[in-house]
Design an enzyme around this catalytic site. Structure first.
Site, mmCIF file in Angstrom:
data_model
loop_
_atom_site.group_PDB
_atom_site.id
_atom_site.type_symbol
_atom_site.label_atom_id
_atom_site.label_comp_id
_atom_site.label_asym_id
_atom_site.label_seq_id
_atom_site.Cartn_x
_atom_site.Cartn_y
_atom_site.Cartn_z
ATOM 1 N N ILE A 191 3.696 5.398 2.005
ATOM 2 C CA ILE A 191 3.095 6.600 2.592
ATOM 3 C C ILE A 191 2.662 6.373 4.033
ATOM 4 O O ILE A 191 2.367 7.335 4.746
ATOM 5 C CB ILE A 191 1.892 7.089 1.760
ATOM 6 C CG1 ILE A 191 0.842 5.981 1.586
ATOM 7 C CG2 ILE A 191 2.343 7.600 0.404
ATOM 8 C CD1 ILE A 191 -0.393 6.420 0.810
ATOM 9 N N ALA A 192 2.641 5.115 4.491
ATOM 10 C CA ALA A 192 2.282 4.830 5.885
ATOM 11 C C ALA A 192 2.707 3.406 6.203
ATOM 12 O O ALA A 192 2.925 2.587 5.305
ATOM 13 C CB ALA A 192 0.783 5.004 6.123
ATOM 14 N N SER A 193 2.847 3.106 7.502
ATOM 15 C CA SER A 193 3.226 1.757 7.908
ATOM 16 C C SER A 193 2.699 1.471 9.298
ATOM 17 O O SER A 193 2.401 2.384 10.066
ATOM 18 C CB SER A 193 4.751 1.596 7.878
ATOM 19 O OG SER A 193 5.357 2.503 8.780
ATOM 20 N N ALA B 90 1.917 -2.255 12.239
ATOM 21 C CA ALA B 90 2.294 -3.603 12.642
ATOM 22 C C ALA B 90 1.872 -4.652 11.622
ATOM 23 O O ALA B 90 2.527 -5.673 11.470
ATOM 24 C CB ALA B 90 1.681 -3.925 14.004
ATOM 25 N N GLY C 11 1.406 -4.127 8.235
ATOM 26 C CA GLY C 11 1.965 -3.952 6.903
ATOM 27 C C GLY C 11 2.207 -2.496 6.569
ATOM 28 O O GLY C 11 2.304 -1.649 7.454
ATOM 29 N N LYS C 12 2.312 -2.226 5.277
ATOM 30 C CA LYS C 12 2.585 -0.867 4.808
ATOM 31 C C LYS C 12 1.555 -0.450 3.767
ATOM 32 O O LYS C 12 0.923 -1.284 3.129
ATOM 33 C CB LYS C 12 3.984 -0.784 4.203
ATOM 34 C CG LYS C 12 5.101 -0.990 5.206
ATOM 35 C CD LYS C 12 6.456 -0.702 4.578
ATOM 36 C CE LYS C 12 7.566 -0.822 5.606
ATOM 37 N NZ LYS C 12 8.888 -0.500 5.041
ATOM 38 N N VAL C 13 1.439 0.859 3.606
ATOM 39 C CA VAL C 13 0.543 1.415 2.598
ATOM 40 C C VAL C 13 1.394 2.131 1.554
ATOM 41 O O VAL C 13 2.211 2.990 1.895
ATOM 42 C CB VAL C 13 -0.473 2.393 3.212
ATOM 43 C CG1 VAL C 13 -1.383 2.954 2.127
ATOM 44 C CG2 VAL C 13 -1.304 1.698 4.286
ATOM 45 N N LYS D 38 -2.647 -1.195 0.358
ATOM 46 C CA LYS D 38 -2.252 -1.691 1.678
ATOM 47 C C LYS D 38 -1.726 -3.106 1.524
ATOM 48 O O LYS D 38 -2.424 -3.985 1.029
ATOM 49 C CB LYS D 38 -3.428 -1.661 2.646
ATOM 50 C CG LYS D 38 -3.031 -1.970 4.083
ATOM 51 C CD LYS D 38 -4.178 -1.731 5.053
ATOM 52 C CE LYS D 38 -3.763 -1.988 6.485
ATOM 53 N NZ LYS D 38 -4.876 -1.755 7.444
ATOM 54 N N ASP E 109 -11.780 0.904 16.340
ATOM 55 C CA ASP E 109 -10.466 1.565 16.332
ATOM 56 C C ASP E 109 -10.600 2.976 15.764
ATOM 57 O O ASP E 109 -9.771 3.421 14.975
ATOM 58 C CB ASP E 109 -9.469 0.746 15.515
ATOM 59 C CG ASP E 109 -8.019 1.148 15.808
ATOM 60 O OD1 ASP E 109 -7.783 1.785 16.857
ATOM 61 O OD2 ASP E 109 -7.132 0.827 15.006
#
Length: 650
Positions: free
Chosen positions: A392-394, A396, A398-400, A413, A509
């Site tokens: 569902i997301a990525s 630098a 890693g990915k989710v 994550k 952030d």
């Protein structure tokens, strides 16, 4: 003019001879030429050996060359993975658009975050995450060589296909080349099988495979000519070099220990399915016995009115219990899957909670002690407890993935050594902070735990917010947002930041992409504290979009503090009211220059004055004049209350 020595040949330059003066040096006219092209110089650059070089030759010899077009770079330089690019040459290998945000580096190619987050091509052969094999109780059937598993009654259209690397298209329900998934007559006419992969496929007739029914027993790799190959570490997954694709997240399964664990898991699943069926049968028998007892029992002596009521009640039970037996079992099964209770985990350090420790120590001191002494304060999860779904997301690091933990939808994550920004220390820091932060706060996602069994493959599990990020919501112009809703979202973010600052945590952030929005428009702040100890240049390289939210003092070398979070919040406030990307159509590498000059996004003309004043106060150049989040919360509350009063008057 006084006699001087030539700046090149070092001999005397006579006053009456042809000579050239440049700066404080004097040259013979014949010496004032480019060392490389021998042309007369209009301007020059002195090399390390003292010779003169013209601008063109200097560019050819010393200027950085673009990794893609191999031409010298004379303007903005984009640096990534140690390679330099022209701004226009740093584009995605998939969509070919210029990469302006984060990127994903795979097999020598750069991909933009948008393409990396897209689902992978279904025709490609990829290795699924280790827990993608469904856990007991999930719809579908897990397959292994020589193992027959009865498909559960609640099976849907999800099947698993086992095929060879050499013939990924050789799947058919009626034999042919490759392996058959049907229970009758699959023939293997290909070469000997050396490696296998298990894929999750949606039964959309793309492979012409019939969906197993509730009474179908699936027997894999039944062959009339060959014996069934046995599982081994080399047959659980193909080599990474042959299975890796840019849009997939790959996990190495070549570890002997993990191979044995997966084989044991398949057998365990078969046993658990059988146990589950036995339990359901026992529950059915108990309900039937209870019904028989009700049928055979007579009403107890009592007054006429009471007897009448009792008889009616029993009659109703008799009439309704039998048809609902199956429904009760179904509801019980669904309840166990979807409404699993997850006990709240309260981390303790040396027997004390965070609240107790904060009375005598700062949050940074507590965090430093935990990390330096390698104290594990988060709940440790096993791979078998978590089922992986789609990406569902990525980014630098890693990915989710969307996943399931104890029957609940969760966000997983994943950090892997294959990723550009893989760092175990950062992972430890992130999960430690997430464990310490109050998960019951309405504006944070609940944190469930993490897994570090494989040092090259780490993951943590938290609450899934299905509606997506604030950025996605704001850029979707088809979804209207009332001003009152915008104020509510801003207040939620401010409340979350107020809590973080109250315990000494700086987000570092904060941006619209790190704010999730629930279905009832509650905002939840995520990824707090993850960018600490990352220097400015590295942070901008890893996540170019972050520069929009960075305060001007950061570009001057000053450190992070709470006021930097306030500046970022000012940009988020602007996004909420403008519903645009900050510094739209401006190259990310040019933004720091604009910010340092004091340029900010243009506030919409129809923005309410109180809201506009708050934006300007948050992003002012002078950090000390920025409001605290406590003051911001109070201001937003007053704006909301005044808006409510105006509504009531109308």
């Amino acid at each position: 003019m006084d006699t001087n020595n030539c700046g090149v040949c070092k001999t005397i330059v006579n006053p009456g001879s042809e000579r050239v003066k440049a700066g404080t040096s004097v040259f013979h006219a014949k010496c004032f030429v480019c060392k490389e092209c021998k042309n007369e110089l209009e301007s020059f650059i002195r090399s390390k050996d003292g010779s003169l070089i013209c601008d063109e030759c200097d560019i050819k010899l010393n200027a950085r060359k673009c990794f893609k077009c191999q031409l010298p770079i004379q303007s903005t330089i984009v640096t990534a993975r140690g390679k330099s690019f022209h701004n226009d040459c740093f584009n995605c290998a998939s969509c070919e658009k210029i990469i302006k945000g984060g990127f994903f580096f795979v097999e020598g190619e750069f991909y933009c975050s948008t393409c990396d987050a897209k689902p992978s091509d279904k025709t490609k052969t990829t290795t699924p995450p280790p827990s993608e094999i469904p856990l007991p109780g999930k719809s579908g059937v897990s397959l292994a060589n020589g193992v027959e598993i009865q498909v559960p009654n609640n099976s849907t259209n999800i099947i698993y296909v086992l095929n060879t690397n050499e013939s990924s298209n050789g799947l058919s329900s009626s034999g042919g080349s490759g392996n058959s998934i049907s229970g009758s007559g699959g023939t293997n006419t290909g070469s000997s099988t050396s490696s296998f992969m298990i894929h999750k496929r949606n039964n959309s007739n793309e492979l012409n495979v019939v969906t197993p029914t509730a009474t179908t027993t699936v027997d894999l790799l039944t062959s009339s000519t060959t014996t069934t190959p046995t599982l081994s570490p080399s047959t659980l997954s193909p080599p990474i070099s042959t299975a890796r694709f840019s849009n997939d997240y790959l996990i190495s399964l070549q570890d002997d220990i993990y191979a044995k664990q997966q084989q044991q898991l398949l057998l365990l699943q078969q046993q658990q399915i059988q146990i589950q069926q036995q339990l359901q049968q026992q529950q059915l028998e108990i309900l039937q016995k209870n019904q028989s007892l009700l049928n055979s029992s007579s009403p107890s002596p009592s007054t006429s009115s009471t007897s009448s009521t009792s008889s009616i009640s029993q009659s109703q039970n008799l009439n309704t219990s039998q048809p609902n037996i199956t429904q009760q079992l179904s509801n019980l099964n669904i309840s166990n899957q979807k409404n699993g209770e997850i006990e709240k985990y309260i981390p303790k350090i040396n027997g004390k909670t965070l609240t107790e420790l904060l009375k005598h120590q700062s949050f940074d001191d507590i965090l430093g002690e935990v990390l330096s002494k390698k104290i594990s304060i988060y709940k440790e999860l096993s791979k078998e407890e978590v089922a992986f779904g789609d990406v569902i997301a990525s980014g630098a690091s890693g990915k989710v993935y969307k996943g399931i933990y104890k029957g609940r939808d969760v966000a997983i994550k994943v950090y892997s050594s294959e990723n550009f920004c893989f760092n175990i220390e950062e992972f430890d820091r992130e999960v430690t902070i997430m464990s310490l932060i109050d998960s019951d706060h309405p504006n944070f996602t609940r944190f469930y735990g993490a897994n570090k069994q494989n040092k090259k493959y780490l993951f943590h599990v938290s609450e899934l917010v299905k509606s997506g990020s604030l950025r996605d919501l704001l850029l979707d112009k088809e979804k209207p947002l009332a001003y009152f809703t915008q104020l509510s979202i801003a207040s939620d973010i401010a409340n979350a930041m107020k809590h973080l600052h109250s315990i000494g945590v700086i987000h570092r952030d904060l941006k619209s992409l790190n704010v999730l929005i629930t279905e009832d428009f509650t905002a939840k702040v995520i990824d707090f504290g993850t960018s600490r100890n990352v220097d400015l240049a590295k942070q901008m390289t890893l996540n170019l979009g972050t520069s929009c939210y960075m305060s001007p003092e950061l570009f001057k070398g000053n450190g992070y503090d709470e006021t930097c979070d306030v500046y970022a919040f000012g940009i988020v406030l602007w996004e909420i009211i403008a519903r645009k990307e900050p510094y739209e159509n401006i190259n990310s590498w040019s933004i720091p220059v604009l910010v340092a000059k004091g340029e900010r996004p243009t506030i919409p003309a129809d923005c309410p004055s109180e809201y506009s004043k708050l934006i300007k106060a948050c992003w002012t150049d002078k950090p000390k004049k920025r409001p605290s989040f406590k003051e911001i919360c109070d201001t937003l509350k007053k704006i909301s209350e005044s808006l409510t009063l105006k509504r009531n008057k109308k």
